[in-house]
Design a protein around this motif. Structure first.
Motif, PDB file in Angstrom:
ATOM      1  N   LEU A 162      56.270  60.581  16.801  1.00  0.00           N
ATOM      2  CA  LEU A 162      55.245  60.060  17.708  1.00  0.00           C
ATOM      3  C   LEU A 162      54.069  59.450  16.955  1.00  0.00           C
ATOM      4  O   LEU A 162      53.562  58.391  17.333  1.00  0.00           O
ATOM      5  N   TRP A 163      53.621  60.116  15.905  1.00  0.00           N
ATOM      6  CA  TRP A 163      52.520  59.561  15.110  1.00  0.00           C
ATOM      7  C   TRP A 163      52.912  58.210  14.506  1.00  0.00           C
ATOM      8  O   TRP A 163      52.197  57.217  14.663  1.00  0.00           O
ATOM      9  N   PHE A 164      54.038  58.188  13.816  1.00  0.00           N
ATOM     10  CA  PHE A 164      54.440  56.963  13.135  1.00  0.00           C
ATOM     11  C   PHE A 164      54.864  55.877  14.123  1.00  0.00           C
ATOM     12  O   PHE A 164      54.477  54.717  13.977  1.00  0.00           O
ATOM     13  N   GLY A 165      55.641  56.231  15.130  1.00  0.00           N
ATOM     14  CA  GLY A 165      56.065  55.256  16.130  1.00  0.00           C
ATOM     15  C   GLY A 165      54.890  54.692  16.916  1.00  0.00           C
ATOM     16  O   GLY A 165      54.826  53.488  17.192  1.00  0.00           O
ATOM     17  N   GLY A 166      53.950  55.574  17.267  1.00  0.00           N
ATOM     18  CA  GLY A 166      52.765  55.124  18.004  1.00  0.00           C
ATOM     19  C   GLY A 166      51.936  54.126  17.222  1.00  0.00           C
ATOM     20  O   GLY A 166      51.526  53.079  17.746  1.00  0.00           O
ATOM     21  N   PHE A 167      51.712  54.410  15.957  1.00  0.00           N
ATOM     22  CA  PHE A 167      50.911  53.494  15.148  1.00  0.00           C
ATOM     23  C   PHE A 167      51.680  52.225  14.795  1.00  0.00           C
ATOM     24  O   PHE A 167      51.081  51.152  14.689  1.00  0.00           O
TER      25      PHE A 167
ATOM     26  N   LEU B 217      51.112  69.027   9.517  1.00  0.00           N
ATOM     27  CA  LEU B 217      51.179  68.092  10.636  1.00  0.00           C
ATOM     28  C   LEU B 217      49.850  68.048  11.394  1.00  0.00           C
ATOM     29  O   LEU B 217      49.806  67.642  12.557  1.00  0.00           O
ATOM     30  N   ASP B 218      48.750  68.424  10.723  1.00  0.00           N
ATOM     31  CA  ASP B 218      47.457  68.421  11.401  1.00  0.00           C
ATOM     32  C   ASP B 218      47.008  66.986  11.696  1.00  0.00           C
ATOM     33  O   ASP B 218      47.512  66.029  11.116  1.00  0.00           O
ATOM     34  N   ILE B 219      46.079  66.841  12.610  1.00  0.00           N
ATOM     35  CA  ILE B 219      45.646  65.532  13.092  1.00  0.00           C
ATOM     36  C   ILE B 219      45.138  64.644  11.959  1.00  0.00           C
ATOM     37  O   ILE B 219      45.513  63.469  11.870  1.00  0.00           O
ATOM     38  N   LYS B 220      44.291  65.171  11.092  1.00  0.00           N
ATOM     39  CA  LYS B 220      43.727  64.355  10.010  1.00  0.00           C
ATOM     40  C   LYS B 220      44.827  63.830   9.079  1.00  0.00           C
ATOM     41  O   LYS B 220      44.863  62.645   8.759  1.00  0.00           O
ATOM     42  N   THR B 221      45.716  64.691   8.670  1.00  0.00           N
ATOM     43  CA  THR B 221      46.799  64.297   7.767  1.00  0.00           C
ATOM     44  C   THR B 221      47.693  63.256   8.420  1.00  0.00           C
ATOM     45  O   THR B 221      47.998  62.214   7.830  1.00  0.00           O
TER      46      THR B 221
ATOM     47  N   ALA C  93      49.801  57.855   9.286  1.00  0.00           N
ATOM     48  CA  ALA C  93      50.223  56.860  10.279  1.00  0.00           C
ATOM     49  C   ALA C  93      49.528  55.518  10.046  1.00  0.00           C
ATOM     50  O   ALA C  93      50.161  54.457  10.129  1.00  0.00           O
ATOM     51  N   VAL C  94      48.248  55.560   9.738  1.00  0.00           N
ATOM     52  CA  VAL C  94      47.524  54.317   9.450  1.00  0.00           C
ATOM     53  C   VAL C  94      48.066  53.680   8.166  1.00  0.00           C
ATOM     54  O   VAL C  94      48.352  52.478   8.117  1.00  0.00           O
ATOM     55  N   ALA C  95      48.230  54.492   7.137  1.00  0.00           N
ATOM     56  CA  ALA C  95      48.694  53.972   5.851  1.00  0.00           C
ATOM     57  C   ALA C  95      50.079  53.330   5.947  1.00  0.00           C
ATOM     58  O   ALA C  95      50.339  52.310   5.306  1.00  0.00           O
ATOM     59  N   THR C  96      50.955  53.907   6.752  1.00  0.00           N
ATOM     60  CA  THR C  96      52.317  53.373   6.846  1.00  0.00           C
ATOM     61  C   THR C  96      52.429  52.221   7.841  1.00  0.00           C
ATOM     62  O   THR C  96      53.484  51.594   7.930  1.00  0.00           O
TER      63      THR C  96
END
Length: 187
Positions: free
Chosen positions: A41-46, A100-104, A109-112
């Motif tokens: 979800l993090w990676f797909g969303g970004f 898997l915390d929000i900051k990490t 997600a932004v970097a990738t």
């Protein structure tokens, strides 16, 4: 942009997230569907959000750049692809962290997905149906990231650099195809 090109682009863009997902899986003692879904979800969303933002930015400058848009797409996709290959061949190793915390996850997600921002700019010039394209990219990245967590947990980092190299080559080929089609060399 046809469906095959969009699929190849989505796979190429998701290779960074896939590689990081492998590292996440490598660091996890036990993976669950929930953990794989969170990463996906993090990676797909970004990966869906960034090309949309790039598209909006690109639309602002479309009138000024239409005559050279194919060259911009070629250069941006080529540079992103070359950079992915360079990173894959680099001796620098990424550390494995199972957090898997929000900051990490936000930072990862932004970097990738930075490269997806540049691709979104090219979408503005190619007259792509942006909602379909970003949805497809996001879903593809979600699936590959969730699978990457499992692969990382099972196989480790054996395939990480190969995935990044493949993603880079795909982006370079798509950029070349856009340029050749515009120049009338490829139909």
């Amino acid at each position: 942009m046809n469906l095959l090109s969009l699929f190849l682009l989505a796979v190429g863009l998701s290779m960074d997230a896939f590689a990081v997902s492998i590292c996440k899986g490598l660091a996890m003692r036990k993976i669950t569907v929930k953990k794989a879904a969170i990463v996906g979800l993090w990676f797909g969303g970004f990966q869906a959000l960034m090309p949309f933002v790039g598209y909006l930015l690109g639309r602002q400058f479309e009138g000024y750049i239409t005559a050279i848009d194919h060259w911009i797409a070629f250069v941006l996709l080529g540079l992103i692809g070359v950079n992915m290959i360079r990173e894959a061949l680099s001796a620098e190793e990424e550390s494995a962290d199972d957090s898997l915390d929000i900051k990490t996850m936000f930072l990862l997600a932004v970097a990738t997905s930075i490269d997806a921002l540049a691709v979104g700019i090219t979408f503005a010039f190619l007259k792509v149906d942006i909602l379909s394209a970003v949805s497809f990219i996001g879903c593809t990245t979600f699936l590959l990231s969730a699978i990457g967590v499992k692969i990382g947990n099972v196989f480790g980092t054996k395939y990480k650099s190969k995935a990044e190299i493949a993603g880079g080559i795909i982006l370079i080929l798509i950029g070349t195809r856009i340029l050749l089609e515009h120049l009338g060399i490829l139909y």
